[in-house]
Design a protein around this motif. Structure first.
Motif, PDB file in Angstrom:
ATOM      1  N   ASP A 119     -25.345  20.683 -43.780  1.00 19.34           N
ATOM      2  CA  ASP A 119     -24.546  20.332 -44.940  1.00 19.34           C
ATOM      3  C   ASP A 119     -24.237  21.605 -45.722  1.00 19.34           C
ATOM      4  O   ASP A 119     -25.138  22.376 -46.054  1.00 19.34           O
ATOM      5  N   LEU A 126     -27.596  17.635 -41.255  1.00 21.51           N
ATOM      6  CA  LEU A 126     -26.849  16.393 -41.471  1.00 21.51           C
ATOM      7  C   LEU A 126     -27.588  15.223 -40.859  1.00 21.51           C
ATOM      8  O   LEU A 126     -28.191  15.333 -39.799  1.00 21.51           O
ATOM      9  N   ARG A 128     -27.317  11.775 -38.995  1.00 21.60           N
ATOM     10  CA  ARG A 128     -26.342  11.098 -38.155  1.00 21.60           C
ATOM     11  C   ARG A 128     -26.907   9.741 -37.742  1.00 21.60           C
ATOM     12  O   ARG A 128     -28.107   9.550 -37.676  1.00 21.60           O
TER      13      ARG A 128
END
Length: 180
Positions: A119, A126, A128
């Motif tokens: 990020d 991140l 997911r």
């Protein structure tokens, strides 16, 4: 893990070793019967002699120790440079006097080997969606934004393109087409 009827199962190793140790067969004859090399048959027989039946179980090929393993402090410095300064493996390697391949391996193991996986604002990896198996369902909330008519946007866009394509092309006095 091998299947039950494979040549190199623990059960087959035990049968081969017992044939050599308990029944007195020669290593060469027993190896030929089980279609393995005499070196392999000798190794299994020696292991059976020292460890018994439990010694015939499959063992991990992972090394017991890794003398050149990257220290934890170095791993933390690599990841910290990646998160704070968004440097690549070569730049981090230059700062820490390491090999770029070592830095890349550490970044890959930590899940931050690609900047697109981090990020940009927080520097955290991140999150997911992960599904336990293919074709598992996920709910997607679709909201209509803009002036898309009922029935979908493909019909609307298709009509617009059709009218644009249907317009005659202009030609220059030399016979070449000028824009559409």
């Amino acid at each position: 893990m091998s299947h039950a009827n494979a040549v190199l199962t623990p059960r087959t190793k035990l049968r081969l070793a017992r044939l050599i140790i308990d029944n007195g067969y020669s290593v060469a004859v027993a190896a030929k019967m089980f279609m393995v090399s005499p070196v392999t048959a000798r190794k299994w027989a020696a292991r059976y002699r020292t460890e018994g039946a439990p010694g015939m179980q499959d063992r991990s090929s992972r090394p017991h120790r890794v003398p050149h393993k990257t220290p934890e402090a170095t791993k933390k410095r690599i990841v910290a440079l990646r998160w704070r300064l968004r440097l690549g493996p070569a730049q981090i390697a230059g700062r820490l006097r390491l090999s770029p391949s070592t830095v890349h391996a550490v970044l890959a193991r930590c899940g931050v080997n690609r900047l697109s996986h981090i990020d940009l604002v927080t520097g955290e990896p991140l999150r997911r969606y992960e599904h336990p198996y293919p074709e598992s369902l996920i709910h997607v909330d679709v909201t209509k934004f803009g002036n898309v008519p009922d029935g979908g946007g493909h019909r609307y866009v298709g009509r617009q393109q059709a009218t644009r394509i249907a317009a005659p092309a202009r030609t220059s006095h030399a016979g070449r087409t000028i824009g559409r």
